[in-house]
Design a protein around this motif. Sequence first.
Motif, PDB file in Angstrom:
ATOM      1  N   GLN A  98       2.582   7.879   1.547  1.00 23.22           N
ATOM      2  CA  GLN A  98       3.349   8.612   1.054  1.00 23.22           C
ATOM      3  C   GLN A  98       3.771  10.052   2.167  1.00 23.22           C
ATOM      4  O   GLN A  98       4.720  10.459   2.552  1.00 23.22           O
ATOM      5  CB  GLN A  98       2.664   9.592  -0.117  1.00 23.22           C
ATOM      6  N   LEU A  99       2.655  10.454   2.963  1.00 33.01           N
ATOM      7  CA  LEU A  99       2.768  11.372   3.987  1.00 33.01           C
ATOM      8  C   LEU A  99       3.599  10.685   4.990  1.00 33.01           C
ATOM      9  O   LEU A  99       4.353  11.396   5.840  1.00 33.01           O
ATOM     10  CB  LEU A  99       1.392  11.946   4.532  1.00 33.01           C
ATOM     11  N   VAL A 100       3.345   9.278   5.641  1.00 38.25           N
ATOM     12  CA  VAL A 100       3.978   8.763   6.579  1.00 38.25           C
ATOM     13  C   VAL A 100       5.426   8.810   6.105  1.00 38.25           C
ATOM     14  O   VAL A 100       6.289   8.801   7.016  1.00 38.25           O
ATOM     15  CB  VAL A 100       3.326   7.536   7.020  1.00 38.25           C
ATOM     16  N   THR A 101       5.666   8.204   4.984  1.00 39.23           N
ATOM     17  CA  THR A 101       7.094   7.837   4.692  1.00 39.23           C
ATOM     18  C   THR A 101       7.895   9.218   4.591  1.00 39.23           C
ATOM     19  O   THR A 101       8.952   9.194   5.119  1.00 39.23           O
ATOM     20  CB  THR A 101       7.103   7.236   3.306  1.00 39.23           C
ATOM     21  N   ALA A 102       7.428  10.248   3.922  1.00 41.80           N
ATOM     22  CA  ALA A 102       8.041  11.546   3.825  1.00 41.80           C
ATOM     23  C   ALA A 102       8.418  12.197   5.078  1.00 41.80           C
ATOM     24  O   ALA A 102       9.197  12.987   5.145  1.00 41.80           O
ATOM     25  CB  ALA A 102       7.274  12.384   2.942  1.00 41.80           C
ATOM     26  N   ASN A 103       7.464  12.008   6.092  1.00 44.78           N
ATOM     27  CA  ASN A 103       7.564  12.538   7.582  1.00 44.78           C
ATOM     28  C   ASN A 103       8.069  11.519   8.384  1.00 44.78           C
ATOM     29  O   ASN A 103       8.280  11.992   9.754  1.00 44.78           O
ATOM     30  CB  ASN A 103       6.408  13.425   7.920  1.00 44.78           C
ATOM     31  N   ASN A 104       8.501  10.387   8.278  1.00 47.39           N
ATOM     32  CA  ASN A 104       8.948   9.405   9.122  1.00 47.39           C
ATOM     33  C   ASN A 104       9.984  10.011  10.066  1.00 47.39           C
ATOM     34  O   ASN A 104      10.201   9.454  11.231  1.00 47.39           O
ATOM     35  CB  ASN A 104       9.202   8.033   8.328  1.00 47.39           C
ATOM     36  N   PRO A 139     -15.577   5.960  -1.430  1.00 44.69           N
ATOM     37  CA  PRO A 139     -15.884   5.228  -2.531  1.00 44.69           C
ATOM     38  C   PRO A 139     -14.956   4.023  -2.600  1.00 44.69           C
ATOM     39  O   PRO A 139     -13.627   4.285  -2.427  1.00 44.69           O
ATOM     40  CB  PRO A 139     -16.172   5.938  -3.994  1.00 44.69           C
ATOM     41  N   PRO A 140     -15.375   2.901  -3.134  1.00 42.26           N
ATOM     42  CA  PRO A 140     -14.199   1.709  -3.271  1.00 42.26           C
ATOM     43  C   PRO A 140     -13.125   2.161  -4.277  1.00 42.26           C
ATOM     44  O   PRO A 140     -11.820   1.701  -4.162  1.00 42.26           O
ATOM     45  CB  PRO A 140     -14.989   0.654  -3.844  1.00 42.26           C
ATOM     46  N   ASP A 141     -13.293   2.910  -5.439  1.00 43.60           N
ATOM     47  CA  ASP A 141     -12.367   3.214  -6.244  1.00 43.60           C
ATOM     48  C   ASP A 141     -11.534   4.529  -5.629  1.00 43.60           C
ATOM     49  O   ASP A 141     -10.345   4.489  -6.449  1.00 43.60           O
ATOM     50  CB  ASP A 141     -13.039   3.701  -7.712  1.00 43.60           C
ATOM     51  N   GLU A 142     -11.732   4.905  -4.637  1.00 39.21           N
ATOM     52  CA  GLU A 142     -10.783   5.963  -3.809  1.00 39.21           C
ATOM     53  C   GLU A 142      -9.917   5.407  -2.730  1.00 39.21           C
ATOM     54  O   GLU A 142      -8.988   6.224  -2.379  1.00 39.21           O
ATOM     55  CB  GLU A 142     -11.546   7.125  -3.369  1.00 39.21           C
ATOM     56  N   ARG A 143     -10.287   4.254  -2.386  1.00 36.17           N
ATOM     57  CA  ARG A 143      -9.422   3.755  -1.326  1.00 36.17           C
ATOM     58  C   ARG A 143      -8.072   3.576  -1.258  1.00 36.17           C
ATOM     59  O   ARG A 143      -7.062   3.935  -0.580  1.00 36.17           O
ATOM     60  CB  ARG A 143     -10.194   2.515  -0.692  1.00 36.17           C
ATOM     61  N   ALA A 144      -7.695   3.055  -2.607  1.00 33.30           N
ATOM     62  CA  ALA A 144      -6.391   2.744  -2.901  1.00 33.30           C
ATOM     63  C   ALA A 144      -5.411   4.166  -3.073  1.00 33.30           C
ATOM     64  O   ALA A 144      -4.479   4.223  -2.407  1.00 33.30           O
ATOM     65  CB  ALA A 144      -6.072   1.925  -3.922  1.00 33.30           C
ATOM     66  N   GLN A 145      -6.262   5.044  -3.497  1.00 34.34           N
ATOM     67  CA  GLN A 145      -5.458   6.415  -3.588  1.00 34.34           C
ATOM     68  C   GLN A 145      -5.359   6.993  -2.401  1.00 34.34           C
ATOM     69  O   GLN A 145      -4.333   7.641  -1.960  1.00 34.34           O
ATOM     70  CB  GLN A 145      -6.501   7.468  -4.537  1.00 34.34           C
ATOM     71  N   PHE A 146      -6.342   6.893  -1.408  1.00 34.56           N
ATOM     72  CA  PHE A 146      -6.405   7.456  -0.183  1.00 34.56           C
ATOM     73  C   PHE A 146      -5.175   6.881   0.825  1.00 34.56           C
ATOM     74  O   PHE A 146      -4.247   7.427   1.243  1.00 34.56           O
ATOM     75  CB  PHE A 146      -7.607   6.986   0.575  1.00 34.56           C
ATOM     76  N   LEU A 147      -5.107   5.397   0.553  1.00 41.41           N
ATOM     77  CA  LEU A 147      -3.891   4.671   1.150  1.00 41.41           C
ATOM     78  C   LEU A 147      -2.535   4.960   0.672  1.00 41.41           C
ATOM     79  O   LEU A 147      -1.580   5.115   1.257  1.00 41.41           O
ATOM     80  CB  LEU A 147      -4.143   3.245   1.083  1.00 41.41           C
TER      81      LEU A 147
END
Length: 161
Positions: free
Chosen positions: A146-152, A133-141
């Motif tokens: 957050q996962l990418v940064t924390a595990n970089n 849903p459009p209102d969940e896209r920003a949250q998903f990103l």
Amino acid sequence: MPAINDTSDAAAPIALDSLPGHSIRRLQQIAVAIFLQEAEPHGVTPVQYATMQALANAPGVDQRSLARSIGFDTSTIASVIDRLQARGLVQRDLDPSDRRVRLLSLTGTGHALLSEVVPAMLRAQERMLQPLPPDERAQFLRMLNQLVTANNALSRAPSEG
């Protein structure tokens, strides 16, 4: 999802779709397929697009810095640059301060192709997120980043970006 450290029954069935790594791998496969569908007329892969966009963002960067900026190992990025150079999209110039270093930039043809590819890339991004849903896209990103940064640092080719 079973507890990560639970080894009480290593032979017990595990549903693959309960494993985040499996779902992330599948999503990456889907993302590449969608990108290739959209960018097919331009003959550009996701890695080539990332390379070209990074060069447009930072012209005159050296190969090692380019690789770090987009999270690719230097040997992979070297072959990507070779292919882009063979197509006349990227040029390598000597670094005046260190003749062992080659500085990379897009050619005029490279800039033109990048401009043509951007709408296809944006359509691909929209298609990837379309099931949400459009209102969940920003949250998903936000969560994905957050996962990418924390595990970089755990990556074989950590990004500096």
